[in-house]
Design a protein around this motif. Structure first.
Motif, mmCIF file in Angstrom:
data_model
loop_
_atom_site.group_PDB
_atom_site.id
_atom_site.type_symbol
_atom_site.label_atom_id
_atom_site.label_comp_id
_atom_site.label_asym_id
_atom_site.label_seq_id
_atom_site.Cartn_x
_atom_site.Cartn_y
_atom_site.Cartn_z
ATOM 1 N N UNK A 1 5.092 -8.246 1.894
ATOM 2 C CA UNK A 1 6.809 -8.343 1.819
ATOM 3 C C UNK A 1 7.236 -6.958 1.829
ATOM 4 N N UNK A 2 6.731 -6.097 1.247
ATOM 5 C CA UNK A 2 7.292 -4.864 1.291
ATOM 6 C C UNK A 2 7.305 -4.019 2.588
ATOM 7 N N UNK A 3 6.301 -4.354 3.443
ATOM 8 C CA UNK A 3 6.341 -3.799 4.880
ATOM 9 C C UNK A 3 7.504 -4.461 5.577
ATOM 10 N N UNK A 4 7.591 -5.899 5.578
ATOM 11 C CA UNK A 4 8.652 -6.699 6.254
ATOM 12 C C UNK A 4 10.045 -6.107 5.756
ATOM 13 N N UNK A 5 10.272 -6.003 4.422
ATOM 14 C CA UNK A 5 11.634 -5.651 4.011
ATOM 15 C C UNK A 5 11.933 -4.348 4.430
ATOM 16 N N UNK A 6 10.936 -3.411 4.334
ATOM 17 C CA UNK A 6 11.338 -1.911 4.688
ATOM 18 C C UNK A 6 11.373 -1.809 6.177
ATOM 19 N N UNK B 1 -1.031 -14.406 15.489
ATOM 20 C CA UNK B 1 -0.208 -14.840 14.440
ATOM 21 C C UNK B 1 1.185 -13.849 14.178
ATOM 22 N N UNK B 2 1.222 -12.738 14.903
ATOM 23 C CA UNK B 2 1.997 -11.805 15.090
ATOM 24 C C UNK B 2 2.366 -11.409 13.546
ATOM 25 N N UNK B 3 1.084 -11.134 12.804
ATOM 26 C CA UNK B 3 0.901 -10.501 11.583
ATOM 27 C C UNK B 3 1.268 -9.240 11.262
ATOM 28 N N UNK B 4 2.401 -8.749 11.707
ATOM 29 C CA UNK B 4 2.540 -7.170 11.513
ATOM 30 C C UNK B 4 2.708 -6.779 10.072
ATOM 31 N N UNK B 5 3.089 -7.712 9.111
ATOM 32 C CA UNK B 5 3.312 -7.633 7.926
ATOM 33 C C UNK B 5 2.161 -7.287 7.034
ATOM 34 N N UNK B 6 0.905 -7.595 7.673
ATOM 35 C CA UNK B 6 -0.299 -7.062 6.886
ATOM 36 C C UNK B 6 -0.407 -5.576 7.148
ATOM 37 N N UNK B 7 0.254 -5.020 7.777
ATOM 38 C CA UNK B 7 0.033 -3.447 7.829
ATOM 39 C C UNK B 7 0.865 -2.733 6.962
ATOM 40 N N UNK B 8 0.058 -1.786 6.563
ATOM 41 C CA UNK B 8 0.745 -0.923 5.313
ATOM 42 C C UNK B 8 -0.255 0.405 5.371
ATOM 43 N N UNK C 1 8.213 2.316 11.963
ATOM 44 C CA UNK C 1 9.060 3.498 11.255
ATOM 45 C C UNK C 1 8.513 4.106 10.098
ATOM 46 N N UNK C 2 9.330 4.653 9.205
ATOM 47 C CA UNK C 2 8.891 5.111 7.913
ATOM 48 C C UNK C 2 8.967 4.243 7.048
ATOM 49 N N UNK C 3 7.879 4.235 5.795
ATOM 50 C CA UNK C 3 8.199 3.598 4.633
ATOM 51 C C UNK C 3 7.129 4.226 3.505
ATOM 52 N N UNK C 4 7.609 3.841 2.429
ATOM 53 C CA UNK C 4 6.689 4.434 0.892
ATOM 54 C C UNK C 4 5.485 3.349 1.362
ATOM 55 N N UNK C 5 4.435 4.176 0.302
ATOM 56 C CA UNK C 5 3.332 3.119 -0.023
ATOM 57 C C UNK C 5 3.596 1.808 -0.474
ATOM 58 N N UNK C 6 2.929 0.870 0.089
ATOM 59 C CA UNK C 6 3.345 -0.438 -0.055
ATOM 60 C C UNK C 6 3.391 -1.020 -1.812
ATOM 61 N N UNK C 7 2.348 -0.303 -2.413
ATOM 62 C CA UNK C 7 2.190 -0.633 -3.742
ATOM 63 C C UNK C 7 2.496 0.491 -4.951
ATOM 64 N N UNK C 8 3.435 1.152 -4.393
ATOM 65 C CA UNK C 8 4.084 2.230 -4.988
ATOM 66 C C UNK C 8 5.274 2.055 -5.783
ATOM 67 N N UNK C 9 5.173 0.893 -6.674
ATOM 68 C CA UNK C 9 6.307 0.282 -7.297
ATOM 69 C C UNK C 9 6.846 1.313 -8.181
#
Length: 406
Positions: free
Chosen positions: A322-327, A207-214, A18-26
């Motif tokens: 975490x940001x990938x998973x949460x968003x 390992x279904x590590x989709x949360x490593x995607x950003x 889907x859509x997400x902001x950059x993962x390190x754009x706190x």
């Protein structure tokens, strides 16, 4: 869209988050009332060279800016990993005070400071201002630049070529992979050694590590694809190690094509294993998105069940994972009131997209909580050890896959 390596048309979606902001754009508190830009977070697979890659919308300069908040030195296990690597390279390559080591994307000097302590001349290349400042405070000479082929030629004229070139966990962050690799070849001495570490695509899929995607990761690599990129840039693989870091990584050792070093049997062994795992078959890639969807639903079910039961669940680690998973899951602070992180650079800020506040880890002992989910699961053992005292309060500490059922 065309493949960033071989320029073949990209037709097959590997993962769509889907859509997400950059993962390190706190965000700061003042930012919460302002519009926040999100971008598609989608991966394609090239059916020609099997490079998995993002659909690009943001230039690297927009992702790795002066406010970039990732400091490698926060993790003690990662510091040990870096120290062990430097000691191994010093012994393996006979590095001394006449040698020269260059690290690309040297971050806060977490790795090169070991060579400084050993008396081995070294230089870091790091584009983000705050991390470069930290490196210099540790005695690591650092050039603030993005690395590419043009810059590599400037560097050779000014500093000469290197006996060892290190580019650990940066290969995925490079938009122009061919130009970057040509730059690595240019700064490497004729008998020099190039070392890269990167998460292994095989382990990501298994390992279904989709949360490593950003967005900061432009590419995801198999050894097959890296071997192909190396060959086309005048390099060759001479050895490879499998590492547990980042959920399963490869450390590859490269040299110039003319180098007479024998190629280790481990290279052929991993290439054969990748083939047997189906990494050169399209069907292997096309089922990954459904597995990510099932994990998302299971995670939401878990949080909603805990919410209904009146249990307070919080997070540890304001990490990109975490940001990938949460968003992707659409989780906000109603289901996850706050997250803690040991990095001062993130404390007092808010997560991009979800706007969940980031607190000091001390909050875990002060606030009334029932469970903690560790988002940077790759260092979960280290974090669980730090939080062992919470069990005395009856607080459960777990990673995602320890609490969901799929």
């Amino acid at each position: 869209m065309k493949c960033r390596h071989c320029a073949s048309p990209l037709e097959h979606v590997f993962l769509d988050l889907g859509f997400a902001p950059p993962s390190n754009a706190y965000l700061f508190s003042d930012d919460l009332s302002l519009p926040e830009i999100s971008y598609p977070l989608k991966l394609y697979v090239c059916e020609n060279c099997w490079l998995v890659q993002t659909q690009d919308f943001i230039p690297a300069e927009g992702l790795f800016d002066k406010d970039y908040s990732y400091f490698s030195s926060v993790s003690s296990s990662w510091l040990r990993h870096a120290r062990d690597f430097c000691e191994s390279m010093k012994s393996r390559l006979f590095l001394d005070n006449e040698s020269f080591v260059v690290e690309i994307a040297s971050n806060d000097g977490y790795l090169l400071k070991n060579f400084v302590d050993m008396g081995v001349p070294c230089l870091g290349v790091e584009p983000t201002e705050k991390t470069a400042e930290m490196a210099e405070k540790q005695g690591v000479a650092t050039i603030r630049r993005f690395f590419d082929h043009d810059f590599s030629e400037e560097l050779v004229k000014e500093k000469g070529q290197a006996d060892l070139v290190v580019a650990n966990n940066v290969y995925a962050h490079v938009p122009d992979i061919n130009d970057f690799t040509l730059g690595l070849a240019a700064i490497l001495k004729p008998k020099g050694t190039l070392v890269l570490e990167f998460p292994h695509l095989t382990r990501m899929i298994e390992g279904d590590q989709f949360d490593t995607v950003y967005h900061e990761h432009f590419s995801y690599f198999s050894l097959f694809t890296v071997n192909r990129i190396f060959r086309e840039c005048g390099l060759k693989l001479v050895d490879v190690d499998e590492l547990p870091t980042h959920g399963g990584s490869l450390r590859v050792y490269g040299a110039h094509e003319a180098d007479t070093r024998a190629i280790s049997d481990s290279v052929a062994a991993i290439l054969e294993r990748e083939k047997s795992c189906g990494l050169q078959q399209l069907s292997t890639y096309l089922g990954f998105n459904k597995r990510a969807e099932r994990i998302k639903v299971a995670f939401l079910d878990y949080l909603i069940d805990r919410y209904k039961a009146g249990r307070v669940v919080v997070g540890y680690g304001a990490a990109a994972k975490g940001n990938t998973l949460l968003n992707y899951s659409g989780v906000k602070k109603d289901l996850l009131p706050f997250i803690v992180d040991a990095a001062p650079s993130k404390q007092g800020k808010f997560l991009p997209g979800s706007h969940i506040p980031v607190l000091n880890p001390d909050a875990l002992w002060v606030e009334n909580i029932d469970e903690v989910i560790i988002f940077p699961w790759n260092i979960s053992d280290e974090i669980k050890e730090q939080l062992s005292g919470l069990s005395e309060k009856g607080v459960a500490v777990s990673t995602l896959f320890e609490v969901i059922e799929i």
